[in-house]
Scaffold this active site. Structure first.
Site, mmCIF file in Angstrom:
data_model
loop_
_atom_site.group_PDB
_atom_site.id
_atom_site.type_symbol
_atom_site.label_atom_id
_atom_site.label_comp_id
_atom_site.label_asym_id
_atom_site.label_seq_id
_atom_site.Cartn_x
_atom_site.Cartn_y
_atom_site.Cartn_z
ATOM 1 N N GLU A 19 -0.420 -1.301 11.919
ATOM 2 C CA GLU A 19 0.637 -1.632 10.702
ATOM 3 C C GLU A 19 0.900 -0.397 9.988
ATOM 4 O O GLU A 19 -0.120 0.033 9.500
ATOM 5 C CB GLU A 19 0.584 -2.843 9.888
ATOM 6 C CG GLU A 19 1.620 -3.015 8.990
ATOM 7 C CD GLU A 19 1.587 -4.477 8.389
ATOM 8 O OE1 GLU A 19 0.492 -5.066 8.206
ATOM 9 O OE2 GLU A 19 2.442 -4.758 7.267
ATOM 10 N N GLU A 78 -2.067 2.318 4.646
ATOM 11 C CA GLU A 78 -1.355 2.412 3.367
ATOM 12 C C GLU A 78 -1.635 3.491 2.804
ATOM 13 O O GLU A 78 -3.357 3.720 2.698
ATOM 14 C CB GLU A 78 -1.470 0.834 2.806
ATOM 15 C CG GLU A 78 -0.785 0.838 1.418
ATOM 16 C CD GLU A 78 0.611 1.144 1.069
ATOM 17 O OE1 GLU A 78 1.272 0.294 1.818
ATOM 18 O OE2 GLU A 78 0.899 2.045 0.702
ATOM 19 N N ASP A 85 -1.575 8.881 5.291
ATOM 20 C CA ASP A 85 -0.296 8.785 5.907
ATOM 21 C C ASP A 85 -0.224 8.597 7.254
ATOM 22 O O ASP A 85 -1.090 9.193 8.172
ATOM 23 C CB ASP A 85 0.174 10.427 5.667
ATOM 24 C CG ASP A 85 1.506 10.589 6.281
ATOM 25 O OD1 ASP A 85 2.368 9.606 6.645
ATOM 26 O OD2 ASP A 85 1.961 11.830 6.222
ATOM 27 N N ASP A 129 10.056 1.630 2.778
ATOM 28 C CA ASP A 129 11.193 1.882 1.842
ATOM 29 C C ASP A 129 12.322 2.409 2.336
ATOM 30 O O ASP A 129 12.373 3.250 3.125
ATOM 31 C CB ASP A 129 10.349 3.077 0.988
ATOM 32 C CG ASP A 129 8.938 2.668 0.501
ATOM 33 O OD1 ASP A 129 9.046 1.903 -0.683
ATOM 34 O OD2 ASP A 129 8.005 2.908 1.048
ATOM 35 N N LYS A 145 19.405 5.974 -1.979
ATOM 36 C CA LYS A 145 20.202 7.027 -2.054
ATOM 37 C C LYS A 145 20.520 7.999 -1.036
ATOM 38 O O LYS A 145 19.378 8.242 -0.221
ATOM 39 C CB LYS A 145 19.732 7.823 -3.362
ATOM 40 C CG LYS A 145 19.696 7.209 -4.567
ATOM 41 C CD LYS A 145 19.315 8.105 -5.674
ATOM 42 C CE LYS A 145 19.138 7.165 -7.178
ATOM 43 N NZ LYS A 145 18.251 7.664 -7.863
ATOM 44 N N ASP A 154 15.412 -5.411 4.756
ATOM 45 C CA ASP A 154 16.563 -6.324 4.330
ATOM 46 C C ASP A 154 17.641 -5.486 3.748
ATOM 47 O O ASP A 154 18.363 -5.864 2.813
ATOM 48 C CB ASP A 154 15.702 -7.035 3.175
ATOM 49 C CG ASP A 154 15.093 -6.202 1.944
ATOM 50 O OD1 ASP A 154 15.326 -5.236 2.344
ATOM 51 O OD2 ASP A 154 14.885 -6.691 1.012
ATOM 52 N N GLU A 190 11.363 -12.136 0.309
ATOM 53 C CA GLU A 190 12.265 -12.261 1.383
ATOM 54 C C GLU A 190 13.177 -13.445 1.067
ATOM 55 O O GLU A 190 14.299 -13.582 1.447
ATOM 56 C CB GLU A 190 11.899 -12.085 2.671
ATOM 57 C CG GLU A 190 12.409 -12.158 3.861
ATOM 58 C CD GLU A 190 11.701 -12.104 5.028
ATOM 59 O OE1 GLU A 190 10.581 -11.869 5.199
ATOM 60 O OE2 GLU A 190 12.265 -12.466 6.197
HETATM 61 C C1 LIG Z 1 8.382 -1.185 0.490
HETATM 62 S S1 LIG Z 1 6.688 -1.170 0.668
HETATM 63 C C2 LIG Z 1 6.487 -2.735 1.952
HETATM 64 C C3 LIG Z 1 5.359 -3.245 1.909
HETATM 65 C C4 LIG Z 1 4.891 -4.497 2.994
HETATM 66 N N1 LIG Z 1 5.188 -4.039 4.302
HETATM 67 C C5 LIG Z 1 5.924 -5.600 2.761
HETATM 68 O O1 LIG Z 1 6.723 -6.095 3.768
HETATM 69 O O2 LIG Z 1 6.054 -6.145 1.662
HETATM 70 C C6 LIG Z 1 6.412 0.188 1.960
HETATM 71 C C7 LIG Z 1 5.110 0.606 1.814
HETATM 72 O O3 LIG Z 1 4.863 1.818 2.897
HETATM 73 C C8 LIG Z 1 3.674 2.710 2.265
HETATM 74 N N2 LIG Z 1 4.107 3.756 2.969
HETATM 75 C C9 LIG Z 1 5.340 4.380 3.198
HETATM 76 N N3 LIG Z 1 5.099 5.553 3.931
HETATM 77 C C10 LIG Z 1 3.882 5.513 4.382
HETATM 78 C C11 LIG Z 1 3.262 6.566 5.174
HETATM 79 N N4 LIG Z 1 3.704 7.497 5.916
HETATM 80 N N5 LIG Z 1 1.856 6.051 5.585
HETATM 81 C C12 LIG Z 1 1.333 4.796 5.042
HETATM 82 N N6 LIG Z 1 1.933 4.121 4.416
HETATM 83 C C13 LIG Z 1 3.169 4.344 3.843
HETATM 84 C C14 LIG Z 1 4.231 2.655 0.752
HETATM 85 O O4 LIG Z 1 3.265 3.073 -0.004
HETATM 86 C C15 LIG Z 1 4.759 1.284 0.471
HETATM 87 O O5 LIG Z 1 3.465 0.467 0.038
#
Ligand SMILES: C[S@@+](CC[C@H](N)C(=O)[O-])C[C@H]1O[C@@H](n2cnc3c(N)ncnc32)[C@H](O)[C@@H]1O
Length: 238
Positions: free
Chosen positions: A71, A96, A123, A146, A150, A182, A220
């Site tokens: 994940e 994460e 990452d 995310d 923008k 979403d 959600e």
């Molecule tokens: C909007 S949050 C969604 C979290 C969760 N999946 C949920 O449904 O609530 C997106 C998450 O992805 C993480 N993230 C973004 N790019 C990433 C990457 N390249 N590697 C690991 N985590 C990443 C961010 O730190 C953030 O916590």
């Protein structure tokens, strides 16, 4: 527990100068609660896998051979913990960058005694490239990445051809890639990018019904009540 560099400062890592790749996240200082810090301290040694530029021996990491789900971006980890609890026969690797999220998921692992879950703080693009062998995953989850609303930030979105190609290469034949969002315009981008990856095929005609294993989050649910949409996409590795 050494790899907490992502949260060490507020400086945004918009850009990786070594790879000329745009990041899908910014580092946030984020507040780590006492309970999260304790979970990292106490459970980290057992459930945390340090990032390493070498292939990970998944069987050794879990002490067994089992289908493995990967994940990207588990946030605070509630969904990850629920799914792992419901499928004890599968291994789950959650990635994460955000330290409080890592602490939060480790706390849930401790509270729920989840022995089938491991956490990597790094990452995901680099983890997949360097630690995950080709054709080794049974599935991949990318839930509510995310959206980078923008237009000038759209290039930071995760679901773009290079990552999808990399992800697909790590999934076994018959395995799956499940994305959810979403944000309608991102859903359309996901559909276009996933449909354009020759090694994947859509399991649905367009968007998929939400698979039962993905719980509806509080956030959600609130959106759904307000009439907002959620789109799931489930593609299979050919
Ligand atoms: C909007 S949050 C969604 C979290 C969760 N999946 C949920 O449904 O609530 C997106 C998450 O992805 C993480 N993230 C973004 N790019 C990433 C990457 N390249 N590697 C690991 N985590 C990443 C961010 O730190 C953030 O916590």
């Amino acid at each position: 527990m050494t790899d907490h560099t992502a949260d060490d400062g507020k400086k945004p890592l918009f850009y990786d100068p070594t790879e000329h790749r745009i990041r899908s996240f910014v580092t946030r200082a984020g507040r780590l609660s006492v309970a999260q810090a304790r979970a990292i301290e106490e459970l980290g040694p057992q459930f945390f896998i340090p990032y390493n530029k070498a292939p990970l021996d998944i069987d050794q990491a879990f002490g067994r051979t089992a289908p493995t789900i990967f994940e990207i971006g588990f946030g605070m980890g509630e969904t990850t913990a629920k799914i792992a609890a419901g499928m004890p026969e599968k291994n789950f690797i959650g990635v994460e960058v955000h330290t409080p999220g890592v602490g939060s998921l480790l706390k849930l692992i401790g509270e729920q005694n989840l022995s089938n879950l491991r956490v990597i703080q790094h990452d995901a693009f680099e983890v997949l490239t360097n630690m995950i062998a080709p054709e080794s995953l049974a599935g991949v989850h990318v839930f509510f990445p995310d959206p980078w609303h923008k237009a000038r930030h759209n290039k930071r979105r995760l679901i773009q051809p290079p990552l999808v190609e990399l992800l697909s290469s790590r999934i076994k034949k018959g395995g799956y890639l499940h994305c959810a969002t979403d944000w309608q315009e991102y859903a359309e981008q996901m559909l276009e990018v996933l449909s354009g990856e020759a090694s994947l095929k859509n399991t649905a005609d367009g968007y998929a019904p939400r698979p039962d294993y993905r719980p509806v989050t509080k956030f959600e649910n609130r959106g759904l009540k307000l009439g907002h949409g959620v789109w799931d996409l489930v593609f299979e590795k050919k």
